[in-house]
Design a protein around this motif. Structure first.
Motif, mmCIF file in Angstrom:
data_model
loop_
_atom_site.group_PDB
_atom_site.id
_atom_site.type_symbol
_atom_site.label_atom_id
_atom_site.label_comp_id
_atom_site.label_asym_id
_atom_site.label_seq_id
_atom_site.Cartn_x
_atom_site.Cartn_y
_atom_site.Cartn_z
ATOM 1 N N GLU A 7 0.837 -1.196 0.000
ATOM 2 C CA GLU A 7 0.000 0.000 0.000
ATOM 3 C C GLU A 7 0.876 1.250 0.000
ATOM 4 N N GLY A 8 0.368 2.306 -0.617
ATOM 5 C CA GLY A 8 1.115 3.552 -0.698
ATOM 6 C C GLY A 8 1.957 3.594 -1.948
ATOM 7 N N ARG A 9 2.330 4.787 -2.387
ATOM 8 C CA ARG A 9 3.115 4.936 -3.608
ATOM 9 C C ARG A 9 4.457 5.610 -3.357
ATOM 10 N N ILE A 10 4.692 6.075 -2.130
ATOM 11 C CA ILE A 10 5.946 6.750 -1.829
ATOM 12 C C ILE A 10 6.906 5.807 -1.119
ATOM 13 N N SER A 11 6.448 5.208 -0.023
ATOM 14 C CA SER A 11 7.316 4.321 0.746
ATOM 15 C C SER A 11 7.511 3.005 0.012
ATOM 16 N N ARG A 12 8.684 2.401 0.209
ATOM 17 C CA ARG A 12 8.989 1.135 -0.418
ATOM 18 C C ARG A 12 8.293 -0.004 0.317
ATOM 19 N N PRO A 13 8.152 -1.172 -0.347
ATOM 20 C CA PRO A 13 7.529 -2.320 0.337
ATOM 21 C C PRO A 13 8.237 -2.654 1.643
ATOM 22 N N HIS A 14 7.474 -2.947 2.652
ATOM 23 C CA HIS A 14 8.017 -3.245 3.962
ATOM 24 C C HIS A 14 7.239 -4.403 4.554
ATOM 25 N N SER A 15 7.672 -4.849 5.714
ATOM 26 C CA SER A 15 7.130 -6.069 6.307
ATOM 27 C C SER A 15 5.677 -5.892 6.728
ATOM 28 N N ARG A 16 4.918 -6.980 6.575
ATOM 29 C CA ARG A 16 3.514 -7.002 7.008
ATOM 30 C C ARG A 16 3.215 -8.393 7.552
ATOM 31 N N HIS A 17 2.539 -8.437 8.671
ATOM 32 C CA HIS A 17 2.251 -9.710 9.334
ATOM 33 C C HIS A 17 0.866 -10.196 8.920
ATOM 34 N N VAL A 18 0.791 -11.446 8.443
ATOM 35 C CA VAL A 18 -0.458 -12.064 8.013
ATOM 36 C C VAL A 18 -0.759 -13.228 8.935
ATOM 37 N N GLN A 19 -1.950 -13.242 9.513
ATOM 38 C CA GLN A 19 -2.322 -14.309 10.449
ATOM 39 C C GLN A 19 -3.781 -14.680 10.234
ATOM 40 N N ILE A 20 -4.062 -15.981 10.292
ATOM 41 C CA ILE A 20 -5.434 -16.463 10.168
ATOM 42 C C ILE A 20 -5.768 -17.304 11.385
ATOM 43 N N GLN A 21 -6.945 -17.038 11.968
ATOM 44 C CA GLN A 21 -7.366 -17.744 13.168
ATOM 45 C C GLN A 21 -8.877 -17.683 13.295
ATOM 46 N N LYS A 22 -9.514 -18.854 13.410
ATOM 47 C CA LYS A 22 -10.947 -18.966 13.615
ATOM 48 C C LYS A 22 -11.745 -18.197 12.555
ATOM 49 N N GLY A 23 -11.393 -18.420 11.290
ATOM 50 C CA GLY A 23 -12.132 -17.804 10.207
ATOM 51 C C GLY A 23 -11.897 -16.325 10.039
ATOM 52 N N ARG A 24 -10.893 -15.769 10.705
ATOM 53 C CA ARG A 24 -10.563 -14.353 10.578
ATOM 54 C C ARG A 24 -9.146 -14.212 10.036
ATOM 55 N N LEU A 25 -8.979 -13.319 9.079
ATOM 56 C CA LEU A 25 -7.672 -13.011 8.519
ATOM 57 C C LEU A 25 -7.246 -11.643 9.036
ATOM 58 N N THR A 26 -6.080 -11.575 9.645
ATOM 59 C CA THR A 26 -5.588 -10.339 10.244
ATOM 60 C C THR A 26 -4.336 -9.881 9.520
ATOM 61 N N LEU A 27 -4.321 -8.591 9.138
ATOM 62 C CA LEU A 27 -3.164 -7.967 8.507
ATOM 63 C C LEU A 27 -2.660 -6.860 9.419
ATOM 64 N N GLN A 28 -1.428 -6.995 9.850
ATOM 65 C CA GLN A 28 -0.832 -5.998 10.734
ATOM 66 C C GLN A 28 0.411 -5.434 10.064
ATOM 67 N N CYS A 29 0.432 -4.121 9.904
ATOM 68 C CA CYS A 29 1.519 -3.446 9.218
ATOM 69 C C CYS A 29 2.457 -2.821 10.244
#
Length: 501
Positions: A212-234
């Motif tokens: 996401e974003g057009r200025i900053s370069r790609p960076h780490s993002r945490h992806v987790q799935i639990q009990k039918g929920r997908l969580t994205l933490q930047c």
């Protein structure tokens, strides 16, 4: 006996050697004048099997011999490769522990190439993989921990809801976020923007990077799935301010007002979104449609069938709600065309609405205050439709359609013929506000790909067009799982009590 003698190589005067060999201990002892020894149950079973098969084909009464048992391990390796390649990858992991032969054969890369193609849609050729020094078996192993993230997801928030489509894109897993457009017609394709990517070509464990974003370069993002929920933490949030500025430029201030709160959170939670199953009695093919509701852009809804009712459930936007279509209450069109007089149309809708409310109150009294009345029972999609069938809908002759005078619409490019009309009720709840409303009106079936709804009280028309995008990994594991998902959409985010309409 002569035929048996010829096969055994002895004359009939000496008797059949086969018969003598088949004599059990009891017969042999009787011939010698000795008492027969007692047999254990297992010995009796073996003796019976031997007696049944010894004279096979000799003209006697004995049954034919049993065919020899063949183990799966006895098959040629080429045939085993073909069989194992058709099994799901989860089963192959268990088969690899059965024996050494299976473990060795399951290192054949053509097996995993087929599994990557059938389960994840990967169509990379072997030459490309050899260039980066990977095998299909390694690619499948990299994909396996993320297999439950693939598919459609709905942003679980009390503000503006969007969609996330997680797919295998080449040798990457990419999450695409749906972005509504202000100027797209309902027949246009959905617009998705990249949200995150997981590269599968790295030798070490795969890591997710934020796009996401057009200025900053790609960076780490945490992806987790639990009990039918997908969580994205930047891990970084500065780029979200840039994203808001880009939305202002591309989609206008009005849309940003609805979406700006979504980008204040470091952690985004999504819920699984299944597409409705299809049945022969459905009026048309169920699925996703997009409609031009208001100035906030196109919104996505889901059409599903439930016995006597059909439902159009909102899955994106700043409100939750459901359009309930009463398939048993079809509105007959006068003179073979749609209503030109809005007052006449309103009178028909009001009469049906009063009857529905009266019947609902009577049934509620009979059920002693049961919350679910006849009009709101969640029936299984597997239950056949009682009203019109899909064949009847396709054979229905189209009639001319023009909006009644006084009805407003944001989309004047609607079909000029329709097939069927039904009484329907739209229930709306604005997320984050204590507003809820009930709006009866007319549901219009134009054709296989276009629907419409006229709000009788608001004098407003909404056109829906079928979403032409194709999605993978969107099948519900069971009809009950699909119904639970619909209830989850209507309940709102976790921790908030749903508003009952």
């Amino acid at each position: 006996m002569e035929e048996c003698a010829g096969l055994c190589g002895v004359g009939s005067s000496r008797g059949c050697r086969c018969r003598q060999q088949c004599q059990g201990p009891a017969e042999t002892a009787a011939a010698d004048g000795k008492p027969a020894p007692a047999l254990a149950p297992a010995e009796k079973h073996v003796e019976a099997d031997a007696a049944a098969g010894c004279c096979a084909g000799s003209g006697g009464i004995a049954s034919p011999m049993r065919p020899p048992r063949c183990s799966l391990q006895d098959l040629p390796a080429e045939m085993l490769v073909e069989i194992l390649a058709s099994l799901p990858g989860t089963d192959l992991l268990s088969l690899a522990q059965v024996c050494t032969k299976f473990h060795r054969i399951l290192h054949t890369d053509s097996i995993w190439r087929r599994r990557c193609r059938d389960e994840y849609g990967i169509r990379e050729n072997l030459q490309n993989l050899e260039t980066i020094g990977m095998s299909y078996r390694e690619v499948y192993a990299k994909l396996f921990p993320y297999r439950h993230t693939l598919g459609l997801w709905q942003l679980d928030t009390e503000h503006y809801r969007t969609l996330l489509n997680v797919v295998v894109d080449g040798l990457c897993i990419t999450g695409w976020t749906y972005g509504p457009s202000l100027n797209t017609h309902v027949d246009g394709p959905l617009q998705f923007e990249p949200s995150f990517r997981i590269r599968l070509t790295e030798r070490k464990s795969a890591a997710a990077e934020c796009l996401e974003g057009r200025i900053s370069r790609p960076h780490s993002r945490h992806v987790q799935i639990q009990k039918g929920r997908l969580t994205l933490q930047c891990n970084e949030t500065d780029h979200r301010k840039d994203l808001t500025m880009r939305l202002r430029e591309e989609r206008g201030l009005v849309l940003v007002y609805a979406q700006e709160d979504r980008y204040q959170y470091d952690c985004l939670a999504y819920r699984r979104l299944y597409l409705p199953p299809r049945h022969p009695d459905d009026l048309i093919r169920p699925g996703l449609f997009q409609g031009n509701y208001d100035p906030f852009g196109l919104k996505i809804v889901m059409l599903s069938f439930h016995g006597k009712y059909a439902r159009v459930t909102k899955v994106t936007g700043d409100s939750i709600g459901m359009l309930e279509i009463h398939l048993m209450r079809r509105i007959q069109l006068p003179d073979g065309e749609f209503f030109h007089n809005l007052n006449e149309l309103s009178r028909v809708v009001q009469e049906i609405d009063k009857q529905v409310i009266r019947e609902r109150e009577q049934q509620q009294q009979q059920e002693d205050g049961t919350e679910e009345s006849q009009g709101h029972g969640w029936q299984s999609p597997a239950q056949p439709s009682v009203g019109e069938s899909g064949a009847a809908a396709s054979e229905e002759q189209p009639v001319p359609f023009v909006l009644p005078v006084g009805v407003r619409s944001r989309d004047q490019n609607y079909p000029r013929t329709c097939r069927m009309c039904f009484y329907a009720v739209d229930t709306v709840t604005l997320t984050g506000l204590a507003y809820r409303g009930r709006f009866p009106g007319v549901f219009i079936l134009f054709d296989e790909n276009h629907l419409g709804f006229i709000w009788q009280e608001l004098k407003y028309f909404i056109l829906f067009g079928r979403v032409q995008n194709t999605f993978q990994n969107v099948e519900a594991p069971s009809p009950q799982a699909f119904l639970e998902m619909l209830k989850d959409i209507q309940s709102g985010p976790p921790g908030r009590s749903s508003l009952q309409i």
